[in-house]
Design a protein around this motif. Structure first.
Motif, PDB file in Angstrom:
ATOM      1  N   ILE A  64      89.336  65.113  29.165  1.00  0.00           N
ATOM      2  CA  ILE A  64      88.485  66.594  29.223  1.00  0.00           C
ATOM      3  C   ILE A  64      86.651  66.650  29.937  1.00  0.00           C
ATOM      4  O   ILE A  64      86.350  65.727  30.380  1.00  0.00           O
TER       5      ILE A  64
ATOM      6  N   THR B 134      82.781  69.259  26.816  1.00  0.00           N
ATOM      7  CA  THR B 134      84.160  69.990  25.342  1.00  0.00           C
ATOM      8  C   THR B 134      83.477  68.078  25.118  1.00  0.00           C
ATOM      9  O   THR B 134      83.603  68.316  23.176  1.00  0.00           O
TER      10      THR B 134
ATOM     11  N   HIS C  72      81.581  68.134  21.003  1.00  0.00           N
ATOM     12  CA  HIS C  72      83.154  67.406  19.468  1.00  0.00           C
ATOM     13  C   HIS C  72      82.040  66.447  18.774  1.00  0.00           C
ATOM     14  O   HIS C  72      81.750  66.330  17.840  1.00  0.00           O
TER      15      HIS C  72
END
Length: 217
Positions: A179, A183, A187
């Motif tokens: 990813i 991103t 998270h």
């Protein structure tokens, strides 16, 4: 922006060396020195520094208890623990007391400055080569460790939390999960919010205390 720092160490030579190091920077200013935990606590209340570099072994109130008292106060001051490898018995307790990470006294001076800047910016210092080993050591001990539920997070967030617990940076997490770094950061931010975690160090501790990461990996 100038980062205001308090140096707390019972060894004058250590404080002197750190003070000289920081005097050569444009953005870090030493606003006080303490030889005991009690002095460090009082300085924090008097001058409200951004960061305290806190030794563990000091007379009277030690660095762990001083850290617990500082972080329990309504303050924006963050604590970086100063330690040596033979202080292993104290580091897990220090992190659980509210420290935003810890430094090893023999680390490169530029890394110490970088760590101060990272913590002052609101992040936490996780050194995979040191922090992970220490947390694994104490998370594996037989005494009861409070287990905290991690309900409400997604499967992907569980994967990210596990990798955080293994000491991985955002870029390493991104590479592991294929990813983007942005991103991965998103998270981490959601995990901090959902688990009401103070910072990244707190997430590492939660990963171990809930059994998501163990000594064997």
């Amino acid at each position: 922006m100038t980062i205001h720092v308090v140096l707390a160490d019972d060894q004058p030579l250590v404080r002197s060396g750190l003070r000289v190091l920081m005097a050569d920077t444009d953005d870090i200013h030493v606003v006080g020195e303490a030889a005991t935990g009690a002095e460090a606590l009082q300085l924090v209340r008097d001058v409200h520094p951004d960061v305290v570099l806190m030794d563990i072994r000091m007379p009277g109130i030690d660095g762990i208890e001083a850290t617990r008292m500082i972080t329990a106060d309504v303050t924006t001051t963050r604590v970086l623990i100063l330690t040596t490898f033979d202080d292993d018995d104290y580091v897990y307790a220090a992190l659980r007391s509210g420290a935003s990470g810890f430094l090893v006294k023999n680390m490169d001076l530029d890394d110490i400055l970088a760590a101060v800047r990272v913590v002052a910016a609101g992040d936490a210092l996780i050194a995979p080569s040191v922090t992970r080993r220490l947390i694994e050591e104490f998370a594996a001990r037989p005494e009861p460790i409070p287990r905290r539920a991690v309900e409400g997070i997604t499967e992907r967030e569980r994967e990210v939390l596990t990798l955080i617990g293994r000491g991985m940076s955002n870029s390493e997490i991104a590479a592991q999960l294929c990813i983007s770094v942005s991103t991965a950061k998103a998270h981490v931010a959601r995990l901090l919010s959902k688990l009401d975690a103070r910072d990244r160090v707190h997430l590492v501790i939660l990963a171990y205390e809930t059994g998501m990461v163990t000594r064997s990996g």
